[in-house]
Design an enzyme around this catalytic site. Structure first.
Site: not given
Length: 511
Positions: A93, A104, A106, A219, A228
């Site tokens: 994202s 969070d 990635d 989302k 999700y």
């Protein structure tokens, strides 16, 4: 930058667009309303954004220093130690530009050939734990994509690692070149492909701004409606991103409101014998060959080499639930177009799970340590999909719906009895910890729910005891307790069958 497609002869994707029509003034107005609806989820305050950027800079500095020290420890020439370098790249994202303030981050750490995965998941973890800004750091090395989950200055970051077969990893190295992954092991390829897939998606959509707006909407919708979660059999972030990108390709000149509306109707009527692809895949691609040998219920394929199927966890029940939600989304967006509903109504979570079923399974996972709870609850969550599949096969059960959200609590307890009750979901009063009875321990709980739709049959009713799940549940508990790190004196799992009216005890309402 927007690419306009005046005709169907020029297009992105594997087929011609379905429409190249330009948006009307009313579409632009509706799109603005859609963006306004998203603001509570998508607006990131400047101070939070700055804090996240600073956290990434700190992790990058720690990683580069770790690489250099690892090379020195292996007695490499000083010139090699100084030039080994390293890269820190975001994916998911954050890379796509659709994260929010609570997301969070990635991150893939890319290191030279001198730094092995074992070096990273031991040495890097140690360095992170020694950093005063890091409040938590846990390595999960047996995951499909091994990861270090850390919290740095309040920012949650997930680190994966790729070891390249290069002696130097510099900024100029093109990580999107297919040759970069030649001769890498599968875990390194999977770790690096998050970045490669995100970049490829952005290169394959007609208009990045429209894509981002619609993906943010989808989302939020998927999270609000409990869809999700790749680990529980629904779709994860990359699957939703690819699906949105494909609809953007089919309507390349459309505004966000049209794409969002077409998203639901397109996927509702999609022929799932045909996978969703953003570009043609090489017949020699090893992962594509693997997919064709074992087709999936809802195939959505990544666009970067080697391609991967992102929806292998989708089960018969989760597929039905997703299809039901596509149908609801189609109806709701059509009502928005007619002025009979607002975009917020599409996102309404009210009837998504609680109150939808008469029967539920509750799983309360607990431990006496925050770090232990993270690992223990994660282990149980990773096994829930297997429990759901077994429940699907049970005579008398028509549909199984794992809830895509868990409920976490920290219960300060003043006695062993209170701690035991907390493991059962019976939490102490709010004045815990006050004199004259000090807190003796804290119990951390994570609670999961599974909804059950029973077959319409007088012999298949939980109330009539015609549906006995005891052996199945006992088997599941035995499997999770068989985890090599399970400790009976520190960890607990309780599984309850519940009726809908019993939810009032845990949530304070009667759905």
């Amino acid at each position: 930058m927007r690419q306009f497609f005046p005709s169907k002869r020029t297009y992105l994707g594997v087929t011609e667009p379905l429409s190249t029509a330009l948006p009307a003034e009313s579409d632009l107005e509706s799109s603005n309303k859609l963006r306004k609806t998203l603001e509570p989820w998508t607006l990131v305050p400047r101070d939070v954004e700055a804090k996240r950027d600073h956290a990434l800079q700190i992790v990058e500095s720690i990683f580069l220093q770790f690489v250099r020290q690892t090379c020195q420890r292996k007695n490499l020439a000083e010139s090699l130690c100084l030039e080994a370098g390293g890269r820190l790249e975001t994916f998911g994202s954050h890379r796509l530009g659709v994260d929010h303030k609570d997301s969070d981050i990635d991150v893939v750490c890319v290191g030279p050939k001198f730094v092995t995965r074992e070096d990273f998941f031991s040495g890097m973890l140690t360095v992170l734990k020694d950093c005063p800004l890091v409040s938590a750091a846990v390595a999960i090395t047996d995951a499909y994509v091994p990861v270090i989950n850390l919290v740095l200055n309040g920012i949650e970051i997930d680190l994966v690692y790729t070891r390249l077969l290069h002696s130097k990893v510099q900024k100029s190295l093109n990580l999107l070149d297919d040759s970069i992954i030649e001769h890498l092991d599968d875990r390194c390829i999977r770790s690096l492909n998050g970045l490669r897939v995100a970049e490829r998606i952005l290169n394959l959509v007609p208009d990045i701004a429209t894509f981002k707006t619609v993906l943010q909407f989808i989302k939020v919708w998927a999270k609000q409606r409990g869809l999700y979660s790749n680990i529980l059999g629904f779709l994860g972030g990359v699957s939703w991103a690819i699906a949105v990108a494909r609809v953007c390709q089919l309507y390349p000149n459309s505004s966000p409101n049209i794409i969002a509306t077409k998203f639901f109707s397109t996927l509702l009527h999609w022929d799932w014998n045909t996978p969703i692809l953003l570009q043609k895949i090489k017949d020699t691609d090893p992962f594509y060959t693997m997919y064709t040998a074992k087709p999936h219920l809802m195939p959505i394929i990544t666009p970067a080499y080697p391609c991967m199927a992102t929806t292998h966890n989708v089960s018969s029940s989760s597929f039905q639930i997703i299809q039901q939600e596509f149908k609801r989304g189609t109806v709701m967006t059509e009502m928005v177009a007619l002025g009979k509903a607002a975009w917020a109504d599409v996102l309404d979570p009210t009837d998504a799970f609680f109150g939808k079923y008469k029967n539920y399974i509750q799983l309360i996972v607990s431990s006496d340590s925050q770090d232990l709870q993270f690992k223990w609850s994660g282990l149980v969550e990773s096994k829930i999909r297997q429990l759901a599949i077994k429940l699907e096969l049970q005579e008398g059960i028509q549909l199984v719906h794992p809830f895509a959200h868990s409920f976490r609590k920290k219960a300060p307890c003043q006695s062993v009895e209170e701690a035991s009750n907390a493991c059962l979901g019976i939490y102490p009063a709010s004045n815990v910890g006050s004199a004259p009875y000090p807190e003796i321990m804290s119990v951390y709980t994570t609670t999961f729910y599974i909804g059950l739709e029973l077959a319409v049959s007088p012999t298949a009713s939980m109330s009539s005891r015609g549906l006995d799940l005891s052996l199945l549940i006992q088997g599941f508990v035995a499997i999770v307790k068989g985890w090599e790190s399970f400790k009976e004196e520190h960890m607990c799992i309780v599984v309850n069958k519940m009726k809908r009216y019993m939810l009032n005890f845990f949530f304070g309402f009667d759905p």
